[in-house]
Design an enzyme around this catalytic site. Structure first.
Site, PDB file in Angstrom:
ATOM      1  N   ASP A   1       0.828  -1.208   0.000  1.00 59.67           N
ATOM      2  CA  ASP A   1       0.000   0.000   0.000  1.00 59.67           C
ATOM      3  C   ASP A   1       0.863   1.260   0.000  1.00 59.67           C
ATOM      4  OD1 ASP A   1       0.901  -0.180   2.608  1.00 59.67           O
ATOM      5  OD2 ASP A   1      -1.080  -0.029   3.542  1.00 59.67           O
ATOM      6  N   SER A   2       2.181   1.083   0.097  1.00 56.38           N
ATOM      7  CA  SER A   2       3.106   2.205  -0.109  1.00 56.38           C
ATOM      8  C   SER A   2       2.958   2.784  -1.496  1.00 56.38           C
ATOM      9  CB  SER A   2       4.550   1.746   0.122  1.00 56.38           C
ATOM     10  OG  SER A   2       4.832   0.558  -0.603  1.00 56.38           O
TER      11      SER A   2
ATOM     12  N   ASP B   1      -1.028  -6.185  -0.209  1.00 53.37           N
ATOM     13  CA  ASP B   1      -1.434  -5.537   1.034  1.00 53.37           C
ATOM     14  C   ASP B   1      -2.938  -5.309   1.077  1.00 53.37           C
ATOM     15  OD1 ASP B   1       0.672  -5.166   2.779  1.00 53.37           O
ATOM     16  OD2 ASP B   1       1.292  -3.259   1.914  1.00 53.37           O
TER      17      ASP B   1
ATOM     18  N   LYS C   1      -1.322  -9.425   2.945  1.00 54.93           N
ATOM     19  CA  LYS C   1      -0.605  -8.952   4.129  1.00 54.93           C
ATOM     20  C   LYS C   1      -1.474  -7.946   4.867  1.00 54.93           C
ATOM     21  CE  LYS C   1       2.912  -5.964   4.028  1.00 54.93           C
ATOM     22  NZ  LYS C   1       2.453  -4.908   4.992  1.00 54.93           N
TER      23      LYS C   1
ATOM     24  N   GLU D   1      -1.608  -5.485   8.707  1.00 50.75           N
ATOM     25  CA  GLU D   1      -0.822  -4.927   9.800  1.00 50.75           C
ATOM     26  C   GLU D   1      -1.501  -5.181  11.136  1.00 50.75           C
ATOM     27  OE1 GLU D   1       0.894  -1.144   7.152  1.00 50.75           O
ATOM     28  OE2 GLU D   1      -0.113  -0.787   9.063  1.00 50.75           O
TER      29      GLU D   1
ATOM     30  N   GLU E   1       9.127  -4.210  10.999  1.00 53.84           N
ATOM     31  CA  GLU E   1       9.533  -2.912  10.442  1.00 53.84           C
ATOM     32  C   GLU E   1      10.013  -1.954  11.519  1.00 53.84           C
ATOM     33  OE1 GLU E   1       8.059   0.742   7.530  1.00 53.84           O
ATOM     34  OE2 GLU E   1       6.798  -1.052   7.745  1.00 53.84           O
TER      35      GLU E   1
END
Length: 275
Positions: free
Chosen positions: A49-50, A88, A118, A120, A186
């Site tokens: 999602d970056s 993501d 993925k 978070e 991270e």
């Protein structure tokens, strides 16, 4: 992904089996050409999602939508034949409930051909991870600095220092026990990353963590030096494409203004009659 790609690319279980072995290599990918460049060298490519910050100019990942992830996931899938693809789940697509998370994860996988998603979060996401895994959705977890939580974390700060270390270890253990096949760590201290790597069964993928992690990931545009004004401490630049690109654009502009481009070798002549 093509049928051939699905047969030859590693699957989540293969990545999990790499724990403690040859380090896992991964990069983010957002486009077909970039996916093709990394395909032969990476074990998996993450459609992160970056992309919102890297390609769309957003100030954070919070504005990224499911539609954006599907679009870029499809683009990346066209460029992969060897590396596994992970996509993501964007902010707001999995936190509401386990059922909501499953619907969105299933949608992402069906629309992009991704082998896994993925998400978070640590202990508070363990039930969701277990729910997805039990229903056939492989999950890569992500703890430490979780960019979607930057407002509650107080920005992009190093995580797990001092008294916070035990909480981060508990997060990693929880997602591991919930069934995550790998865990991204991270921006945490190296000793803590080494401890987590030793204590959980799933392989760890470091980004700003430790060389002792089971693998590494970077944002591909960062490691290629696409940005001339942005360089996180944990990024090693393997090229300076931003500087090279700016110089090339400047040379092009100069040639156009001087009428040196296009030159004769770039032009098309009329064909002779009867040719």
């Amino acid at each position: 992904m093509s049928a051939t790609a699905q047969k030859t690319a590693p699957m989540p279980g293969d990545i999990r089996a790499m724990k403690g072995g040859t380090p896992i290599v991964s990069l983010t990918a957002y486009t077909t050409p970039m996916a093709r460049m990394m395909d032969a060298h990476c074990d998996f490519a993450l459609v992160g999602d970056s992309v919102g910050m890297v390609l769309h100019g957003l100030p954070s990942t919070l504005g990224v939508t499911m539609e954006m992830m599907v679009m870029h996931g499809r683009a990346v899938s066209r460029g992969l034949s060897r590396a596994m693809m992970v996509v993501d789940m964007p902010f707001g697509s999995y936190e509401e409930s386990t059922a909501h998370a499953f619907r969105n994860a299933a949608h992402l996988m069906a629309e992009t051909g991704a082998a896994a998603v993925k998400l978070e979060g640590g202990r508070h996401m363990a039930d969701t991870i277990a729910f997805l895994v039990a229903r056939g959705v492989p999950v890569m977890a992500h703890v430490g600095l979780t960019p979607q939580s930057l407002n509650t974390l107080g920005g992009y700060k190093v995580q797990g220092r001092g008294d916070a270390a035990e909480a981060l270890v508990a997060d990693a253990r929880a997602v591991d026990e919930a069934g995550a096949f790998a865990v991204v760590l991270e921006k945490i201290t190296a000793p803590l990353a080494d401890r987590i790597t030793a204590e959980i069964a799933a392989p760890t993928i470091g980004i700003g963590a430790s060389p002792g992690c089971d693998g590494q990931i970077l944002v591909v545009d960062d490691m290629l030096g696409m940005f001339t004004d942005f360089r996180p401490k944990f990024v090693k630049r393997y090229a300076q494409l931003g500087q090279t690109g700016e110089a090339a654009i400047a040379a092009y502009a100069e040639d156009v203004r001087a009428r040196r481009f296009p030159a004769s070798e770039h032009l098309f002549a009329e064909k002779a009659p009867g040719a």
